[in-house]
Design an enzyme around this catalytic site. Structure first.
Site, PDB file in Angstrom:
ATOM      1  CG  MET A 143      -8.557 -21.507 -18.404  1.00  0.00           C
ATOM      2  SD  MET A 143      -7.004 -22.294 -18.910  1.00  0.00           S
ATOM      3  CE  MET A 143      -6.898 -21.727 -20.610  1.00  0.00           C
TER       4      MET A 143
ATOM      5  CB  ILE B 202      -8.580 -19.306 -27.771  1.00  0.00           C
ATOM      6  CG1 ILE B 202      -9.228 -20.356 -28.686  1.00  0.00           C
ATOM      7  CG2 ILE B 202      -8.746 -17.912 -28.366  1.00  0.00           C
ATOM      8  CD1 ILE B 202     -10.735 -20.218 -28.786  1.00  0.00           C
TER       9      ILE B 202
ATOM     10  N   GLY C  11      -4.578 -15.756 -18.803  1.00  0.00           N
ATOM     11  CA  GLY C  11      -5.985 -15.561 -19.165  1.00  0.00           C
ATOM     12  C   GLY C  11      -6.298 -16.000 -20.581  1.00  0.00           C
ATOM     13  CB  SER C  12      -6.169 -18.279 -22.474  1.00  0.00           C
ATOM     14  OG  SER C  12      -5.701 -19.006 -21.354  1.00  0.00           O
ATOM     15  NE  ARG C  13     -13.693 -19.710 -26.356  1.00  0.00           N
ATOM     16  CZ  ARG C  13     -14.179 -18.992 -27.354  1.00  0.00           C
ATOM     17  NH1 ARG C  13     -14.237 -17.680 -27.261  1.00  0.00           N
ATOM     18  NH2 ARG C  13     -14.599 -19.572 -28.449  1.00  0.00           N
TER      19      ARG C  13
END
Length: 242
Positions: free
Chosen positions: A113, A171, A201-203
């Site tokens: 993301m 994450i 912002g991440s995953r």
């Protein structure tokens, strides 16, 4: 008795609307807006940049309505973003063992993301939340493979009524500094339900059970609660960038 007017056959009642701002982000949008307003009386030359910042904060926390497929044997994406990794990997220790995902390697689908994506995460299946495990850590770029082992993260395990277990990991990334959970162990959830968010912002990694074929390809964009990541018995998907 008054008659009820019905729309003509074939007429759609679905209309586009602006996404709402999730309650978790309203305070940040209000703070940014208040600073922009105050700048009019102090440093008016930065007012417009602050207005754009306020709009950006509001957009980051947008919470659009999603329509989740209801067919049996589907695993939907828990996150909006780009499918950046599809590979068989060992299960994280926190999700391993006979009461979780077992000890054999599973296919992991990673959805990255960016700051421009919707950051509300959703459950990939209907069932009961068995585990919510938070682990503090670093804040390196979430697109790095080792971020799954070193970054701040949260593991979630959901089990459906047939005993199928799906684990996924939120994450934190380079800019993201907090994982917010909306659920706890023991909660009942339905596929596509909001379960948390990651700021800035991440995953999200999803571990697919054996017997489920991945139905997305590398480079494809996923939509939380709508895109089907995997289907029981389906062949692996392939795609062409164009």
């Amino acid at each position: 008795m008054a008659s009820i007017d019905k729309p003509p056959l074939g007429t759609s009642t679905v209309k586009w609307r602006f996404p709402e701002i999730h309650p978790e982000g309203r305070k940040y949008a209000l703070i940014a807006g208040a600073i922009a307003l105050a700048s009019l009386f102090i440093w008016d030359f930065i007012t417009w940049p602050l207005v754009f910042l306020t709009v950006g904060v509001a957009a980051f926390f947008r919470d659009p309505v999603r329509v989740t497929p209801q067919e049996e044997g589907l695993i939907v994406s828990p996150a909006d973003g780009l499918v950046t990794m599809i590979e068989r990997v060992p299960v994280p220790p926190e999700l391993a063992g006979p009461q979780a995902l077992g000890n054999a390697p599973l296919l992991r689908v990673s959805v990255f993301m960016s700051v421009f994506d919707v950051h509300i995460n959703r459950t990939p299946i209907t069932g009961t939340v068995r585990h919510v495990i938070y682990i503090s850590g670093k804040f390196m770029n979430a697109d790095f493979d080792k971020a799954s082992e070193e970054n701040e993260r949260q593991h979630v395990l959901v089990e459906d009524r047939h005993g199928l277990r799906v684990g996924f990991t939120q994450i934190a990334g380079l800019v993201a500094r907090r994982i917010v959970s909306f659920v706890k162990a023991g909660d009942m959830v339905v596929a596509g339900q909001r379960i948390g968010l990651i700021r800035f912002g991440s995953r999200v990694d999803v571990f697919l059970p054996e017997g489920y074929g991945c139905t997305v390809a590398l480079g494809q964009r996923a939509i939380a609660g709508e895109t089907i990541l995997a289907k029981k018995g389906a062949p692996a998907a392939t795609g062409i960038s164009q």
